[in-house]
Design an enzyme around this catalytic site. Sequence first.
Site, PDB file in Angstrom:
ATOM      1  N   GLY A 159       2.630   2.091  10.863  1.00  0.00           N
ATOM      2  CA  GLY A 159       3.680   3.007  10.510  1.00  0.00           C
ATOM      3  C   GLY A 159       4.485   3.503  11.690  1.00  0.00           C
ATOM      4  O   GLY A 159       4.970   4.303  11.988  1.00  0.00           O
ATOM      5  N   ASN A 170       0.776  -1.188  -0.079  1.00  0.00           N
ATOM      6  CA  ASN A 170       0.050   0.061  -0.048  1.00  0.00           C
ATOM      7  C   ASN A 170       0.959   1.329   0.006  1.00  0.00           C
ATOM      8  O   ASN A 170       1.455   1.477   0.970  1.00  0.00           O
ATOM      9  CB  ASN A 170      -0.887   0.019   1.427  1.00  0.00           C
ATOM     10  CG  ASN A 170      -1.697   1.239   1.392  1.00  0.00           C
ATOM     11  OD1 ASN A 170      -1.748   2.218   0.489  1.00  0.00           O
ATOM     12  ND2 ASN A 170      -2.208   1.486   2.586  1.00  0.00           N
ATOM     13  N   GLY A 195       2.785  -1.475   4.145  1.00  0.00           N
ATOM     14  CA  GLY A 195       2.923   0.065   3.991  1.00  0.00           C
ATOM     15  C   GLY A 195       4.116   0.677   3.650  1.00  0.00           C
ATOM     16  O   GLY A 195       4.873   0.518   2.384  1.00  0.00           O
ATOM     17  N   GLY A 196       4.821   1.146   4.731  1.00  0.00           N
ATOM     18  CA  GLY A 196       6.009   1.768   4.519  1.00  0.00           C
ATOM     19  C   GLY A 196       7.306   0.667   3.704  1.00  0.00           C
ATOM     20  O   GLY A 196       7.827   1.482   2.744  1.00  0.00           O
ATOM     21  N   SER A 219       3.404  -2.544  10.310  1.00  0.00           N
ATOM     22  CA  SER A 219       4.965  -2.485  10.438  1.00  0.00           C
ATOM     23  C   SER A 219       5.547  -3.860  10.227  1.00  0.00           C
ATOM     24  O   SER A 219       6.415  -4.234  10.890  1.00  0.00           O
ATOM     25  CB  SER A 219       5.334  -2.193  12.068  1.00  0.00           C
ATOM     26  OG  SER A 219       4.849  -0.848  12.229  1.00  0.00           O
TER      27      SER A 219
END
Length: 267
Positions: A191, A30, A251-252, A230
């Site tokens: 995150g 994402n 995500g990240g 995470s």
Amino acid sequence: MSARLPHVGQLAISHILNMRDTMRPLIAGNWKMNGLGDSLHEIERLVAELLEQPAAADILICPPFTLIDRAEALVRGSAIQIGGQDCHVDASGAHTGDISAAMLADSGAKAVIVGHSERRANHGETSARVAGKAKAAHVSGLMPIICIGETEAERNAGHVLEIVLSQLRDSIALVPAPNYVIAYEPVWAIGTGKTPTLQDIADIHSAIRGALIDHEAEPGKQVRILYGGSVKPDNAAAILCLPHVNGALVGGASLKATDFMKIIRAA
Ligand code: PEP
């Protein structure tokens, strides 16, 4: 924290004991509101690496809307598919700034994230609304990835399963299994670099599986349940081998091909 979770024995335990996790994992990235044209190099790198050594997982990248058709052109014929990050419940109409599932499908998307906690928090999306979005996605031929997860306050109050299972029940109401993917994403883990214990992840995924089976017996066994929050190259292997963890929503760490590839290889 594990001690506060009700035991999964209340939830169709016989079904759970009888089933095996044979599903091909899904690793979904994402990108959120990140990425300009230059970022497409990261996708090119993934395509090249996967050509040399195929993955043991399905791979999805959800870039911002502006990059979907360019990203789709890059991954065509590869093992990667492209998805959206949200869609409207309607197919078209007077909804300035919104994107419909039909538009995503027309741009080459194969899936769409719905009910991400950032949408629920920043846009007031309820689970009923998320169910409508999941239905719109399904009707347009997209696989909805339905996100659920508790906040830190809800966790501290000992309400994890109550929240997660009620979001699940209300969000899946309009699409028949197994035509959706569930992403369990504790809001406090997104995150932040924090993750639940492996035992907590396993317990919650087992409870979600039990609820899916209670809802729709056989098809409920085939729904993939992703963990998100995470996930990084150094914790992916431990999380991805847990029972009823059928992949990850990242995500990240999905923004850089090197990190995302390490997570793909961990699956
Ligand atoms: C997410 O936003 O879906 C997510 C899991 O983010 P991160 O991996 O950065 O925690």
